[in-house]
Design a protein around this motif. Structure first.
Motif, PDB file in Angstrom:
ATOM      1  N   LEU A  64       0.845  -1.184   0.000  1.00 39.15           N
ATOM      2  CA  LEU A  64       0.000   0.000   0.000  1.00 39.15           C
ATOM      3  C   LEU A  64       0.884   1.239   0.000  1.00 39.15           C
ATOM      4  CD1 LEU A  64      -2.611  -1.070   2.685  1.00 39.15           C
ATOM      5  CD2 LEU A  64      -2.847  -1.167   0.205  1.00 39.15           C
ATOM      6  N   ARG A  65       0.454   2.249  -0.693  1.00 42.35           N
ATOM      7  CA  ARG A  65       1.236   3.481  -0.721  1.00 42.35           C
ATOM      8  C   ARG A  65       0.982   4.250   0.567  1.00 42.35           C
ATOM      9  NH1 ARG A  65      -2.045   7.797  -1.640  1.00 42.35           N
ATOM     10  NH2 ARG A  65      -3.980   7.451  -2.728  1.00 42.35           N
ATOM     11  N   ALA A  66       1.871   5.125   0.871  1.00 42.54           N
ATOM     12  CA  ALA A  66       1.720   5.959   2.067  1.00 42.54           C
ATOM     13  C   ALA A  66       0.505   6.855   1.907  1.00 42.54           C
ATOM     14  CB  ALA A  66       2.978   6.798   2.259  1.00 42.54           C
ATOM     15  N   ASP A  67      -0.211   7.072   2.980  1.00 45.84           N
ATOM     16  CA  ASP A  67      -1.404   7.912   2.964  1.00 45.84           C
ATOM     17  C   ASP A  67      -0.968   9.364   3.111  1.00 45.84           C
ATOM     18  OD1 ASP A  67      -4.001   8.754   2.936  1.00 45.84           O
ATOM     19  OD2 ASP A  67      -4.439   8.152   4.991  1.00 45.84           O
ATOM     20  N   GLU A  68      -0.631   9.965   1.985  1.00 47.51           N
ATOM     21  CA  GLU A  68      -0.140  11.340   1.982  1.00 47.51           C
ATOM     22  C   GLU A  68      -0.959  12.180   1.017  1.00 47.51           C
ATOM     23  OE1 GLU A  68       3.808  10.809   0.564  1.00 47.51           O
ATOM     24  OE2 GLU A  68       4.571  10.068   2.465  1.00 47.51           O
ATOM     25  N   VAL A  69      -1.091  13.448   1.320  1.00 46.69           N
ATOM     26  CA  VAL A  69      -1.770  14.386   0.422  1.00 46.69           C
ATOM     27  C   VAL A  69      -0.844  14.639  -0.759  1.00 46.69           C
ATOM     28  CG1 VAL A  69      -2.700  16.700   0.166  1.00 46.69           C
ATOM     29  CG2 VAL A  69      -3.037  15.442   2.313  1.00 46.69           C
ATOM     30  N   THR A  70      -1.339  14.374  -1.975  1.00 46.63           N
ATOM     31  CA  THR A  70      -0.520  14.591  -3.168  1.00 46.63           C
ATOM     32  C   THR A  70      -1.129  15.632  -4.096  1.00 46.63           C
ATOM     33  OG1 THR A  70      -1.623  12.766  -4.308  1.00 46.63           O
ATOM     34  CG2 THR A  70       0.407  12.245  -3.113  1.00 46.63           C
ATOM     35  N   GLU A  71      -2.355  16.039  -3.812  1.00 47.92           N
ATOM     36  CA  GLU A  71      -3.033  17.032  -4.644  1.00 47.92           C
ATOM     37  C   GLU A  71      -3.208  18.326  -3.849  1.00 47.92           C
ATOM     38  OE1 GLU A  71      -4.097  16.604  -7.860  1.00 47.92           O
ATOM     39  OE2 GLU A  71      -3.200  14.610  -7.840  1.00 47.92           O
ATOM     40  N   SER A  72      -3.140  19.422  -4.535  1.00 45.97           N
ATOM     41  CA  SER A  72      -3.379  20.704  -3.861  1.00 45.97           C
ATOM     42  C   SER A  72      -4.872  21.027  -3.922  1.00 45.97           C
ATOM     43  CB  SER A  72      -2.568  21.804  -4.539  1.00 45.97           C
ATOM     44  OG  SER A  72      -2.965  21.925  -5.893  1.00 45.97           O
ATOM     45  N   ASP A  73      -5.304  21.926  -3.060  1.00 45.98           N
ATOM     46  CA  ASP A  73      -6.704  22.342  -3.021  1.00 45.98           C
ATOM     47  C   ASP A  73      -7.010  23.182  -4.259  1.00 45.98           C
ATOM     48  OD1 ASP A  73      -9.252  23.114  -2.437  1.00 45.98           O
ATOM     49  OD2 ASP A  73      -8.707  24.426  -0.765  1.00 45.98           O
ATOM     50  N   GLN A  74      -7.914  22.679  -5.105  1.00 42.03           N
ATOM     51  CA  GLN A  74      -8.269  23.383  -6.336  1.00 42.03           C
ATOM     52  C   GLN A  74      -9.758  23.699  -6.375  1.00 42.03           C
ATOM     53  OE1 GLN A  74      -6.754  21.248  -9.718  1.00 42.03           O
ATOM     54  NE2 GLN A  74      -4.723  21.077  -8.829  1.00 42.03           N
ATOM     55  N   ARG A  75     -10.361  23.829  -5.205  1.00 41.92           N
ATOM     56  CA  ARG A  75     -11.793  24.070  -5.129  1.00 41.92           C
ATOM     57  C   ARG A  75     -12.195  25.322  -5.900  1.00 41.92           C
ATOM     58  NH1 ARG A  75     -15.264  24.004   0.328  1.00 41.92           N
ATOM     59  NH2 ARG A  75     -15.398  21.825  -0.231  1.00 41.92           N
ATOM     60  N   THR A  76     -11.476  26.408  -5.729  1.00 40.84           N
ATOM     61  CA  THR A  76     -11.827  27.666  -6.397  1.00 40.84           C
ATOM     62  C   THR A  76     -11.827  27.491  -7.909  1.00 40.84           C
ATOM     63  OG1 THR A  76     -10.803  28.851  -4.560  1.00 40.84           O
ATOM     64  CG2 THR A  76     -11.247  30.104  -6.558  1.00 40.84           C
ATOM     65  N   GLU A  77     -10.796  26.863  -8.456  1.00 42.36           N
ATOM     66  CA  GLU A  77     -10.719  26.641  -9.905  1.00 42.36           C
ATOM     67  C   GLU A  77     -11.832  25.716 -10.385  1.00 42.36           C
ATOM     68  OE1 GLU A  77      -8.120  26.161  -7.834  1.00 42.36           O
ATOM     69  OE2 GLU A  77      -6.776  27.811  -8.370  1.00 42.36           O
ATOM     70  N   ASN A  78     -12.134  24.686  -9.605  1.00 43.06           N
ATOM     71  CA  ASN A  78     -13.180  23.738  -9.999  1.00 43.06           C
ATOM     72  C   ASN A  78     -14.567  24.371  -9.949  1.00 43.06           C
ATOM     73  OD1 ASN A  78     -11.299  21.702 -10.383  1.00 43.06           O
ATOM     74  ND2 ASN A  78     -11.544  20.883  -8.318  1.00 43.06           N
ATOM     75  N   MET A  79     -14.785  25.282  -9.032  1.00 41.01           N
ATOM     76  CA  MET A  79     -16.099  25.885  -8.873  1.00 41.01           C
ATOM     77  C   MET A  79     -16.405  26.918  -9.954  1.00 41.01           C
ATOM     78  SD  MET A  79     -17.317  24.212  -6.422  1.00 41.01           S
ATOM     79  CE  MET A  79     -18.851  25.044  -6.170  1.00 41.01           C
ATOM     80  N   GLN A  80     -15.417  27.348 -10.699  1.00 40.02           N
ATOM     81  CA  GLN A  80     -15.639  28.364 -11.732  1.00 40.02           C
ATOM     82  C   GLN A  80     -16.588  27.873 -12.828  1.00 40.02           C
ATOM     83  OE1 GLN A  80     -11.796  29.629 -13.085  1.00 40.02           O
ATOM     84  NE2 GLN A  80     -11.341  30.739 -11.192  1.00 40.02           N
ATOM     85  N   SER A  81     -16.630  26.577 -13.072  1.00 44.63           N
ATOM     86  CA  SER A  81     -17.504  26.064 -14.130  1.00 44.63           C
ATOM     87  C   SER A  81     -18.887  25.672 -13.610  1.00 44.63           C
ATOM     88  CB  SER A  81     -16.851  24.852 -14.805  1.00 44.63           C
ATOM     89  OG  SER A  81     -16.701  23.796 -13.856  1.00 44.63           O
ATOM     90  N   ALA A  82     -19.136  25.826 -12.318  1.00 45.84           N
ATOM     91  CA  ALA A  82     -20.420  25.434 -11.741  1.00 45.84           C
ATOM     92  C   ALA A  82     -21.500  26.437 -12.120  1.00 45.84           C
ATOM     93  CB  ALA A  82     -20.302  25.347 -10.224  1.00 45.84           C
ATOM     94  N   PRO A  83     -22.639  25.970 -12.646  1.00 44.44           N
ATOM     95  CA  PRO A  83     -23.725  26.894 -12.967  1.00 44.44           C
ATOM     96  C   PRO A  83     -24.353  27.488 -11.704  1.00 44.44           C
ATOM     97  CG  PRO A  83     -24.361  24.628 -13.448  1.00 44.44           C
ATOM     98  CD  PRO A  83     -22.937  24.602 -13.029  1.00 44.44           C
ATOM     99  N   ALA A  84     -24.299  26.740 -10.581  1.00 47.99           N
ATOM    100  CA  ALA A  84     -24.829  27.251  -9.318  1.00 47.99           C
ATOM    101  C   ALA A  84     -23.984  26.677  -8.187  1.00 47.99           C
ATOM    102  CB  ALA A  84     -26.286  26.839  -9.143  1.00 47.99           C
ATOM    103  N   GLN A  85     -23.700  27.528  -7.208  1.00 45.84           N
ATOM    104  CA  GLN A  85     -22.888  27.084  -6.072  1.00 45.84           C
ATOM    105  C   GLN A  85     -23.274  27.867  -4.832  1.00 45.84           C
ATOM    106  OE1 GLN A  85     -18.763  28.495  -6.023  1.00 45.84           O
ATOM    107  NE2 GLN A  85     -19.115  29.269  -8.087  1.00 45.84           N
TER     108      GLN A  85
END
Length: 97
Positions: A64-85
């Protein structure tokens, strides 16, 4: 095992097998029962049962791989395409009343 046995097993399983299908299944079932007989012939006296077979093969198992955070928080970028939030979450229409 005979063809009558295949029909009996099919009946107990609530399966409808034609004569041709039963004849095709017979060698497959014979192979399964042969394998079971072969496994039952192995002397397992004095061996402790394994909780899980992977415990025996630990060096062969995929580690099993180590349980480490490998992704950065991209919530703001992902929410830009949301029609409603709202509050950083996607809003979707209610589909169940």
């Amino acid at each position: 095992m005979k063809l009558d046995d295949v029909q009996r097993i099919a009946h107990l399983s609530r399966l409808e097998l034609s004569q041709k299908e039963a004849e095709a299944v017979l060698p497959q079932l014979q192979a399964v029962f042969s394998l079971v007989e072969e496994m039952q012939a192995v002397n397992t006296e004095g061996l402790e049962p394994l909780a899980h077979p992977i415990l025996f093969l630990r060096e062969l198992a995929q580690p099993l791989r180590a349980d480490e955070v490998t992704e950065s928080d991209q919530r703001t970028e992902n929410m830009q395409s949301a029609p409603a939030q709202q509050d950083g979450y996607f809003l979707v229409p209610k589909v169940i009343e």
